[in-house]
Scaffold this motif. Structure first.
Motif, PDB file in Angstrom:
ATOM      1  N   ALA A   1      18.381  55.757  31.933  1.00  0.00           N
ATOM      2  CA  ALA A   1      17.823  55.910  30.411  1.00  0.00           C
ATOM      3  C   ALA A   1      18.846  56.547  29.600  1.00  0.00           C
ATOM      4  N   THR A   2      19.308  56.002  28.664  1.00  0.00           N
ATOM      5  CA  THR A   2      20.012  56.263  27.717  1.00  0.00           C
ATOM      6  C   THR A   2      19.461  56.691  26.376  1.00  0.00           C
ATOM      7  N   PRO A   3      19.557  57.762  25.885  1.00  0.00           N
ATOM      8  CA  PRO A   3      19.253  58.517  24.678  1.00  0.00           C
ATOM      9  C   PRO A   3      19.477  57.167  23.421  1.00  0.00           C
ATOM     10  N   ALA A   4      18.523  56.883  22.663  1.00  0.00           N
ATOM     11  CA  ALA A   4      18.976  56.030  21.559  1.00  0.00           C
ATOM     12  C   ALA A   4      18.665  56.629  20.166  1.00  0.00           C
ATOM     13  N   GLY A   5      19.188  56.360  18.801  1.00  0.00           N
ATOM     14  CA  GLY A   5      18.718  57.042  17.641  1.00  0.00           C
ATOM     15  C   GLY A   5      18.991  58.285  17.620  1.00  0.00           C
ATOM     16  N   SER A   6      17.916  59.338  17.084  1.00  0.00           N
ATOM     17  CA  SER A   6      17.940  60.518  16.704  1.00  0.00           C
ATOM     18  C   SER A   6      17.976  61.197  18.272  1.00  0.00           C
ATOM     19  N   GLN A   7      17.473  60.632  19.183  1.00  0.00           N
ATOM     20  CA  GLN A   7      17.330  61.229  20.490  1.00  0.00           C
ATOM     21  C   GLN A   7      18.776  61.591  21.267  1.00  0.00           C
ATOM     22  N   THR A   8      19.806  61.034  20.717  1.00  0.00           N
ATOM     23  CA  THR A   8      20.881  61.267  21.258  1.00  0.00           C
ATOM     24  C   THR A   8      21.514  62.646  21.230  1.00  0.00           C
ATOM     25  N   GLN A   9      20.833  63.551  20.307  1.00  0.00           N
ATOM     26  CA  GLN A   9      21.245  64.843  20.078  1.00  0.00           C
ATOM     27  C   GLN A   9      20.542  65.625  21.082  1.00  0.00           C
ATOM     28  N   ASP A  10      19.618  65.285  21.918  1.00  0.00           N
ATOM     29  CA  ASP A  10      18.878  65.972  23.136  1.00  0.00           C
ATOM     30  C   ASP A  10      19.964  66.385  24.000  1.00  0.00           C
ATOM     31  N   SER A  11      19.702  67.403  24.758  1.00  0.00           N
ATOM     32  CA  SER A  11      20.604  68.442  25.559  1.00  0.00           C
ATOM     33  C   SER A  11      20.720  67.805  26.859  1.00  0.00           C
ATOM     34  N   CYS A  12      19.788  66.887  27.041  1.00  0.00           N
ATOM     35  CA  CYS A  12      19.543  66.607  28.697  1.00  0.00           C
ATOM     36  C   CYS A  12      20.274  65.528  28.846  1.00  0.00           C
ATOM     37  N   GLY A  13      20.650  64.531  27.587  1.00  0.00           N
ATOM     38  CA  GLY A  13      21.317  63.314  27.530  1.00  0.00           C
ATOM     39  C   GLY A  13      20.619  62.275  28.652  1.00  0.00           C
ATOM     40  N   THR A  14      21.616  61.638  29.259  1.00  0.00           N
ATOM     41  CA  THR A  14      21.112  60.296  30.154  1.00  0.00           C
ATOM     42  C   THR A  14      20.429  60.724  31.362  1.00  0.00           C
ATOM     43  N   TYR A  15      19.128  59.972  31.476  1.00  0.00           N
ATOM     44  CA  TYR A  15      18.388  60.285  32.847  1.00  0.00           C
ATOM     45  C   TYR A  15      18.766  59.190  33.663  1.00  0.00           C
ATOM     46  N   SER A  16      18.653  59.395  35.030  1.00  0.00           N
ATOM     47  CA  SER A  16      18.596  58.284  35.928  1.00  0.00           C
ATOM     48  C   SER A  16      17.737  58.821  37.312  1.00  0.00           C
ATOM     49  N   LEU A  17      17.409  57.674  38.086  1.00  0.00           N
ATOM     50  CA  LEU A  17      16.542  57.684  39.179  1.00  0.00           C
ATOM     51  C   LEU A  17      16.877  56.783  40.067  1.00  0.00           C
ATOM     52  N   THR A  18      17.145  57.037  41.109  1.00  0.00           N
ATOM     53  CA  THR A  18      17.473  56.102  42.371  1.00  0.00           C
ATOM     54  C   THR A  18      16.045  55.725  43.086  1.00  0.00           C
TER      55      THR A  18
ATOM     56  N   ALA B   1      15.844  56.352  46.147  1.00  0.00           N
ATOM     57  CA  ALA B   1      15.742  57.692  47.048  1.00  0.00           C
ATOM     58  C   ALA B   1      15.036  58.717  46.234  1.00  0.00           C
ATOM     59  N   ALA B   2      14.299  58.666  45.343  1.00  0.00           N
ATOM     60  CA  ALA B   2      14.120  59.568  44.020  1.00  0.00           C
ATOM     61  C   ALA B   2      15.045  60.513  43.575  1.00  0.00           C
ATOM     62  N   VAL B   3      16.262  60.406  43.742  1.00  0.00           N
ATOM     63  CA  VAL B   3      16.977  61.247  43.102  1.00  0.00           C
ATOM     64  C   VAL B   3      17.108  61.204  41.796  1.00  0.00           C
ATOM     65  N   ARG B   4      17.040  62.200  40.879  1.00  0.00           N
ATOM     66  CA  ARG B   4      16.836  62.522  39.679  1.00  0.00           C
ATOM     67  C   ARG B   4      18.073  63.159  39.179  1.00  0.00           C
ATOM     68  N   SER B   5      18.585  62.648  37.983  1.00  0.00           N
ATOM     69  CA  SER B   5      19.480  63.503  37.377  1.00  0.00           C
ATOM     70  C   SER B   5      19.221  63.228  35.491  1.00  0.00           C
ATOM     71  N   PRO B   6      19.565  64.057  34.982  1.00  0.00           N
ATOM     72  CA  PRO B   6      20.398  65.447  35.254  1.00  0.00           C
ATOM     73  C   PRO B   6      19.335  66.153  36.135  1.00  0.00           C
ATOM     74  N   ALA B   7      20.047  67.235  36.775  1.00  0.00           N
ATOM     75  CA  ALA B   7      19.175  67.882  37.893  1.00  0.00           C
ATOM     76  C   ALA B   7      19.012  69.265  37.000  1.00  0.00           C
ATOM     77  N   THR B   8      19.422  69.402  35.605  1.00  0.00           N
ATOM     78  CA  THR B   8      19.104  70.559  34.695  1.00  0.00           C
ATOM     79  C   THR B   8      17.710  71.031  34.542  1.00  0.00           C
ATOM     80  N   SER B   9      17.517  72.267  34.819  1.00  0.00           N
ATOM     81  CA  SER B   9      16.128  72.719  34.708  1.00  0.00           C
ATOM     82  C   SER B   9      15.529  72.308  33.321  1.00  0.00           C
TER      83      SER B   9
END
Length: 119
Positions: free
Chosen positions: A89-106, A108-116
């Motif tokens: 999931a790549t941020p679009a529009g004004s959401q591109t300013q979000d500090s978490c950035g791009t999300y991904s899920l595999t 095996a339920a591996v999630r990124s970013p792993a940021t708290s």
């Protein structure tokens, strides 16, 4: 004049904080879309015994649109094979300013970013 100055200072402090809260609230859109697509991929795998061939988009046979429900994130599939997938999931529009950035899920339920605080 003093009142105007105080209001301007408060607005200068409050507006960025508000925008940050809005971006944080919109992360739910990405997380919801990723888990929904993962569930649809699991169903696809159950029916076809593979993840290969699954697609996102507006065309016939697509599992899910290529954007999150509210449109704050663009969705894509990668690493799609018989037993693996990665949904991004790549941020679009004004959401591109979000500090978490791009999300991904595999698969095996591996999630990124792993940021708290992102997931």
């Amino acid at each position: 004049m003093i009142v105007v100055a105080v209001v301007a200072i408060l607005a200068a402090v409050a507006l960025p904080s508000y925008q940050g809260s809005v971006r944080k609230a919109r992360r739910v859109d990405a997380r919801g879309a990723l888990t929904t697509v993962a569930q649809l991929l699991e169903r696809y795998n159950t029916q076809n015994n593979t993840y290969a061939g699954a697609t996102l988009g507006a065309g016939a046979g697509s599992l899910y649109p290529a954007a999150s429900e509210n449109g704050y994130y663009t969705l894509s599939l990668s690493n799609v094979a018989a037993s693996t997938f990665t949904i991004t999931a790549t941020p679009a529009g004004s959401q591109t300013q979000d500090s978490c950035g791009t999300y991904s899920l595999t698969e095996a339920a591996v999630r990124s970013p792993a940021t708290s605080g992102c997931w």
